[in-house]
Design a protein around this motif. Structure first.
Motif, mmCIF file in Angstrom:
data_model
loop_
_atom_site.group_PDB
_atom_site.id
_atom_site.type_symbol
_atom_site.label_atom_id
_atom_site.label_comp_id
_atom_site.label_asym_id
_atom_site.label_seq_id
_atom_site.Cartn_x
_atom_site.Cartn_y
_atom_site.Cartn_z
ATOM 1 N N VAL A 187 22.135 -8.097 -31.928
ATOM 2 C CA VAL A 187 23.529 -7.710 -32.121
ATOM 3 C C VAL A 187 24.374 -8.740 -31.392
ATOM 4 O O VAL A 187 24.113 -9.053 -30.227
ATOM 5 C CB VAL A 187 23.808 -6.296 -31.562
ATOM 6 N N ALA A 188 25.382 -9.275 -32.078
ATOM 7 C CA ALA A 188 26.197 -10.341 -31.487
ATOM 8 C C ALA A 188 27.649 -9.914 -31.348
ATOM 9 O O ALA A 188 28.193 -9.223 -32.222
ATOM 10 C CB ALA A 188 26.117 -11.606 -32.333
ATOM 11 N N ASP A 189 28.266 -10.300 -30.263
ATOM 12 C CA ASP A 189 29.712 -10.143 -30.109
ATOM 13 C C ASP A 189 30.403 -10.997 -31.164
ATOM 14 O O ASP A 189 29.895 -12.070 -31.543
ATOM 15 C CB ASP A 189 30.116 -10.605 -28.705
ATOM 16 N N LYS A 190 31.555 -10.575 -31.614
ATOM 17 C CA LYS A 190 32.242 -11.309 -32.691
ATOM 18 C C LYS A 190 32.613 -12.735 -32.286
ATOM 19 O O LYS A 190 32.779 -13.620 -33.122
ATOM 20 C CB LYS A 190 33.490 -10.551 -33.138
ATOM 21 N N GLY A 191 32.728 -12.981 -30.979
ATOM 22 C CA GLY A 191 33.058 -14.326 -30.508
ATOM 23 C C GLY A 191 31.855 -15.146 -30.086
ATOM 24 O O GLY A 191 32.009 -16.280 -29.613
ATOM 25 N N ALA A 192 30.672 -14.606 -30.268
ATOM 26 C CA ALA A 192 29.464 -15.317 -29.834
ATOM 27 C C ALA A 192 29.195 -16.533 -30.713
ATOM 28 O O ALA A 192 29.564 -16.576 -31.889
ATOM 29 C CB ALA A 192 28.259 -14.378 -29.873
ATOM 30 N N ARG A 193 28.517 -17.506 -30.120
ATOM 31 C CA ARG A 193 28.079 -18.688 -30.863
ATOM 32 C C ARG A 193 26.605 -18.909 -30.534
ATOM 33 O O ARG A 193 26.195 -18.839 -29.373
ATOM 34 C CB ARG A 193 28.912 -19.917 -30.503
ATOM 35 N N ILE A 194 25.825 -19.203 -31.579
ATOM 36 C CA ILE A 194 24.366 -19.208 -31.457
ATOM 37 C C ILE A 194 23.835 -20.519 -32.012
ATOM 38 O O ILE A 194 24.210 -20.929 -33.119
ATOM 39 C CB ILE A 194 23.781 -18.019 -32.245
ATOM 40 N N GLY A 195 22.959 -21.188 -31.260
ATOM 41 C CA GLY A 195 22.468 -22.460 -31.762
ATOM 42 C C GLY A 195 21.257 -22.996 -31.023
ATOM 43 O O GLY A 195 20.846 -22.485 -29.975
ATOM 44 N N LEU A 196 20.712 -24.057 -31.582
ATOM 45 C CA LEU A 196 19.539 -24.739 -31.025
ATOM 46 C C LEU A 196 19.866 -26.232 -30.915
ATOM 47 O O LEU A 196 19.566 -27.016 -31.824
ATOM 48 C CB LEU A 196 18.317 -24.511 -31.928
ATOM 49 N N VAL B 261 19.064 -26.714 -36.663
ATOM 50 C CA VAL B 261 18.498 -27.497 -35.567
ATOM 51 C C VAL B 261 18.854 -28.976 -35.678
ATOM 52 O O VAL B 261 19.111 -29.637 -34.667
ATOM 53 C CB VAL B 261 16.974 -27.310 -35.493
ATOM 54 N N LEU B 262 18.899 -29.524 -36.889
ATOM 55 C CA LEU B 262 19.261 -30.929 -37.027
ATOM 56 C C LEU B 262 20.722 -31.182 -36.677
ATOM 57 O O LEU B 262 21.066 -32.216 -36.110
ATOM 58 C CB LEU B 262 18.968 -31.425 -38.446
ATOM 59 N N SER B 263 21.590 -30.235 -37.007
ATOM 60 C CA SER B 263 23.005 -30.408 -36.654
ATOM 61 C C SER B 263 23.215 -30.198 -35.168
ATOM 62 O O SER B 263 24.062 -30.847 -34.540
ATOM 63 C CB SER B 263 23.881 -29.425 -37.430
ATOM 64 N N GLY B 264 22.449 -29.288 -34.590
ATOM 65 C CA GLY B 264 22.609 -28.967 -33.178
ATOM 66 C C GLY B 264 23.850 -28.161 -32.870
ATOM 67 O O GLY B 264 24.087 -27.786 -31.725
ATOM 68 N N LYS B 265 24.654 -27.878 -33.882
ATOM 69 C CA LYS B 265 25.917 -27.177 -33.660
ATOM 70 C C LYS B 265 25.715 -25.662 -33.695
ATOM 71 O O LYS B 265 25.112 -25.142 -34.635
ATOM 72 C CB LYS B 265 26.937 -27.581 -34.731
ATOM 73 N N PRO B 266 26.224 -24.970 -32.687
ATOM 74 C CA PRO B 266 26.100 -23.502 -32.713
ATOM 75 C C PRO B 266 26.938 -22.904 -33.829
ATOM 76 O O PRO B 266 28.019 -23.416 -34.155
ATOM 77 C CB PRO B 266 26.622 -23.084 -31.335
ATOM 78 N N VAL B 267 26.458 -21.837 -34.422
ATOM 79 C CA VAL B 267 27.190 -21.165 -35.498
ATOM 80 C C VAL B 267 27.880 -19.931 -34.935
ATOM 81 O O VAL B 267 27.376 -19.278 -34.021
ATOM 82 C CB VAL B 267 26.262 -20.780 -36.669
ATOM 83 N N PRO B 268 29.061 -19.586 -35.462
ATOM 84 C CA PRO B 268 29.730 -18.367 -35.012
ATOM 85 C C PRO B 268 28.986 -17.130 -35.474
ATOM 86 O O PRO B 268 28.150 -17.188 -36.386
ATOM 87 C CB PRO B 268 31.115 -18.473 -35.658
#
Length: 703
Positions: free
Chosen positions: A114-123, A153-160
């Motif tokens: 479960v994620a907060d609406k402002g969370a950002r998740i990435g590798l 993973v290739l972008s490395g950018k976290p997603v909202p």
């Protein structure tokens, strides 16, 4: 029970809380605490589900990368997250802030998210030259599909959070308190009789297309991440998720991780990670020194640089007054700023309302009196000493007491400029890089009389406007441009000898520079450097070949991209650079006229002459105290000069080559080339002969 990981059970829901400020990194105490808690839970019957939460401003935001150098003590990340996943009761992760790297891998090892609406998740591990090594390469494809996982993973950018929900990376987005939402989600699972849903048991949904996906990603990596090993090994590890059982995939991931962690690429990127944080440690700035407030800024000059600097402050909500000599210049400058913001709106990175809000923070005037209440004024006009002195005298007359006077000069003597004022302690160099609203580097130049609170204010300001501020002392060109001088000198000299601009730039770009040095001159305007040399005749040696190529181009009014011709031609519809036979012929003829020995340097020689001359100058900067640390030089060059991060910066790169190797080559060039340019810096000679490194020199200064 670990102090940083605690367990409580209420209404048959176990809450596992990680509380390890500032970012709950998965260091050894956190891992040991989680291992103890989940081992404990395996033997308990007083709970029906567990929720993993993190205290503070964020969920787990990565691992402790310092452990790669000191050694990772067990429990290892893979083993720990396998333990979490093996829990017999449902485990729900409550994600807030930024769940990055090991944080995302922990979340994927939990059964639900479960994620907060402002969370950002990435590798983002590739930014450190490594791969997700705690199960991420095996769980991500099973959770969201191989293709989507490769993107992540290739972008490395976290997603909202919303995108993570769409991908299937999380199960629910919480509108309010994420911990309460995760607790409710766990209770719902129990009520519905749902047990663990282990990611390791899921099938990769697009496994049938794996060969096609892998081939496309290998081609992508070869094109966009050349010279790097970790992206190719990442694709190999993630491909295993579609072809191997989970346990075998984890073993491959672990083997690849071990290979990469101590390779030069990963060491270089770890070096820069810590170097970026070290730049703020300045001798003389003690805890009792306080920064000055920056509530209103004045910019002198409405040109490209002034407009870009103004945007930096408007972007963070600080009012800016721009001063120029005419309303026409001011309106033209505002128009360019608006167009820059409109491009951001068209890309979706800015809203129309934000555009108008930022433009509303900008005012203009031809009267310096408009700055009577400014806290900071930054001069951003042409590189002419007399012009800058006149501006600083005007600023000194109108700015209030305590205001800071900054100059954007890239080469001129800041102490001479400061002497124009009655307050030299308030004067500082703020060398932005063009375009100032985009480029991350800010050279902060400390004059002989610059006060420590002004220096601290500049460092804080850099952080606020999202710049990497690096302190330099006063000298011609400071850190970056002074080191670029011998770099460009050798490039131009080799063209006189018989190389083509494409030979020079091709070798440099193939090695990893974002742009070859001669193409950089074409982009910046060849007259810029030429004017600087004319303004500083004391810096020009008695050598008719010294930067002769640039002088010839300026004499012909071939100034680079803006005139359609410089070292290259730019007359195709796409404005891409193309060889210019006329320029090549002219320069080779000039080399013969000047009796420059004809030769055709190969790629290795081009790289050695360009890079080793730069490194040698860097050693001089360290000896003279212009740069505080070798690592500061590395930050300057990777943040502002297109030096590849995976090589760590020029001084780190020198250590990887070996200072004795570089010293010996410079001595050799001193015999075969012009010895006035090829004399080893005393510090380089000392370190090379003692078998030491620039990194060790940095470390010794801290003792």
């Amino acid at each position: 029970m670990s102090d940083v990981v605690t367990l409580s059970v209420t209404d048959r829901i176990a809450t596992v809380t990680i509380d390890s400020p500032p970012v709950n990194a998965a260091d050894h105490p956190v891992r040991a605490g989680l291992q103890k808690v989940f081992t404990d839970l395996a033997g308990r019957a007083d709970y029906d589900a567990a929720v993993v939460v993190c205290a503070g401003r964020t969920f787990m935001a990565g691992a402790d990368i310092g452990e790669f150098d000191t050694g990772i003590k067990p429990p290892h990340h893979q083993d720990l997250f396998n333990l979490v996943e093996s829990c017999a009761k449902p485990v729900v992760a409550a994600l807030h802030g930024t769940a990055l790297g090991a944080g995302t891998e922990l979340a994927m090892a939990c059964h639900y998210r479960v994620a907060d609406k402002g969370a950002r998740i990435g590798l983002p591990e590739l930014s450190l030259g490594i791969i997700p090594g705690a199960g991420g390469t095996q769980r991500a494809p099973r959770l969201i599909g191989l293709d989507a996982a490769m993107d992540l993973v290739l972008s490395g950018k976290p997603v909202p959070a919303a995108k993570a929900l769409e991908l299937g990376l999380v199960d629910e987005v919480a509108a309010a308190d994420v911990n309460a939402a995760a607790l409710a989600y766990a209770k719902k699972l129990v009520a519905e009789g749902k047990g663990p849903r282990r990611t390791c048991d899921l099938a990769v949904k697009d496994a049938a297309k794996a060969a096609e996906i892998i081939a496309a990603r290998q081609a992508q990596v070869a094109k966009t991440m050349k010279n790097r090993t970790s992206p190719l090994k990442l694709v190999e590890a993630m491909a295993a998720a579609a072809s191997l059982p989970f346990a075998e995939g984890l073993k491959l991931e672990a083997d690849i991780s071990r290979q990469l962690e101590h390779a030069v690429e990963a060491r270089a990127m770890r070096h820069l990670f810590f170097a970026d944080r070290e730049v703020r440690k300045i001798p003389g700035i003690t805890k009792d020194i306080k920064a000055r407030p920056i509530r209103k800024v004045g910019i002198i000059g409405a040109g490209t640089m002034g407009g870009g600097i103004a945007m930096c402050f408007a972007n963070i909500g600080v009012p800016v007054t721009i001063i120029d000599v005419s309303d026409e210049n001011l309106q033209r400058g505002l128009g360019i700023i608006r167009k820059n913001y409109e491009r951001s709106v068209s890309r979706g990175s800015l809203t129309a309302e934000q555009l108008e809000s930022r433009m509303g923070l900008l005012s203009v005037s031809t009267d310096y009196a408009a700055l009577k209440d400014a806290d900071l004024a930054i001069e951003a006009v042409f590189e002419k000493m007399e012009l800058k002195k006149d501006i600083f005298a005007r600023l000194d007359a109108v700015l209030p007491a305590g205001a800071i006077l900054g100059t954007n000069t890239s080469t001129l003597d800041i102490d001479e400029i400061a002497a124009t004022t009655k307050r030299p302690a308030d004067v500082i160099g703020l060398h932005f890089f063009s375009p100032a609203n985009v480029m991350p580097l800010l050279e902060i130049v400390q004059g002989a009389k610059t006060s420590m609170d002004v220096l601290l204010t500049a460092l804080d300001m850099a952080k606020l406007i999202k710049k990497t501020g690096v302190v330099s002392k006063v000298c011609y060109g400071f850190i970056g441009n002074r080191m670029m001088d011998p770099y460009g000198r050798e490039a131009e000299r080799m063209v006189l000898e018989g190389a083509t601009p494409a030979d020079i730039d091709g070798a440099l770009e193939g090695w990893g520079m974002a742009m070859g040095i001669l193409a950089v001159y074409d982009m910046a305007g060849i007259e810029v450097g030429d004017n600087t040399r004319i303004a500083n005749p004391h810096m020009v040696p008695d050598d008719p070949s010294f930067y002769r190529c640039s002088a010839l181009l300026v004499a012909n009014k071939w100034l680079g991209q803006k005139t359609g011709r410089g070292y290259y031609r730019y007359d195709s519809p796409d404005r891409k650079r193309a060889p210019c036979p006329e320029v090549i012929e002219m320069m080779h003829a000039e080399g013969k006229r000047l009796n420059v020995p004809a030769r055709k340097p190969g790629k290795d020689e081009i790289l050695e002459r360009c890079l080793y001359s730069m490194i040698n100058e860097g050693a001089k900067l360290l000896e003279e105290g212009i740069a505080l640390r070798a690592s500061d030089i590395d930050v300057v060059y990777t943040a502002g000069y297109g030096f590849p991060r995976y090589r760590g910066g020029p001084m780190f790169y020198a250590d990887t080559v070996g200072l004795k190797v570089i010293y010996d080559k410079i001595v050799e060039f001193g015999k075969t080339l012009d010895p006035r340019y090829w004399t080893p810096a005393p510090l380089l000679e000392k370190l090379a002969k003692s078998g030491s490194t620039f990194a060790e020199w940095d470390a010794s200064k801290g003792k």
